[in-house]
Design a protein around this motif. Sequence first.
Motif: not given
Length: 259
Positions: A158-159, A171-176, A202-205, A210-212
Amino acid sequence: VPSPHRRETAERIMMSAAAATAEKGRAQAAALAAALCNGQQQLVSESTSSGSFCVGARVVFGKREEDFGHLSGPGQPWPFVAVADAALLQVASRGHLPLLEHIGFEADWVRAQVAAGVRFRLVLFALADCATCVVPTWDGLLAFVTERWPHCGAKLRPHMATLAAMSFQERLELGRSVECVPAELYHKVATPEAYVRDADASLLHARAFLRHCLKCTALFMGDGFTRSPRNEPCARELLVARCAIADLPGHCWVPLAQD
């Protein structure tokens, strides 16, 4: 329905083509490594003119010889590698530091690491020798995750359209925002199993996963290229399976940032 004989013939043809592609990649890797080590810009330039690129490039760094045994550390089972295409090789012909920046390293960080005794090496290898090669677009990542961990893919799906529609700055701010997370959140997103079981929807999780888990940094833009902080597409990249570098036949090393 094809006869068994025709199927066997088709399989032999495919295996022969794959072997030829791998051999071509190994030969290209050897030629490019020699050119880069010796500063032979003409040979690098000639290699870029063929229009066919079968070589992967990965920067490995560390202080001990054992740090150079695998494409990535054990915490990164799916490392990103650059494609040794014309753009990458033209940058490499200008020097090692521009190459590292093009792949995604920050120059000041590289200098600090070198001063601390860290060594950098570029390993070149035939992409056909990798067990898996995924083009890391948003759709490509979703397909990759869904194939291996279906429940994880369903939670992530969904995200992906939202991430794809964001601006570079968004995208940069969310990634940071998920670059350094509390241990409690990290353990919820560090593996596909934990993300399905413990993370919220959530989009944050999703971005933290994706990051970790997949190591998509803040500059990951989901278009198959590394990115500069100025939103310039740089190196073409692929997601591959972690492996011992000794298991990549004909791989070649190029020392980097040693001075």
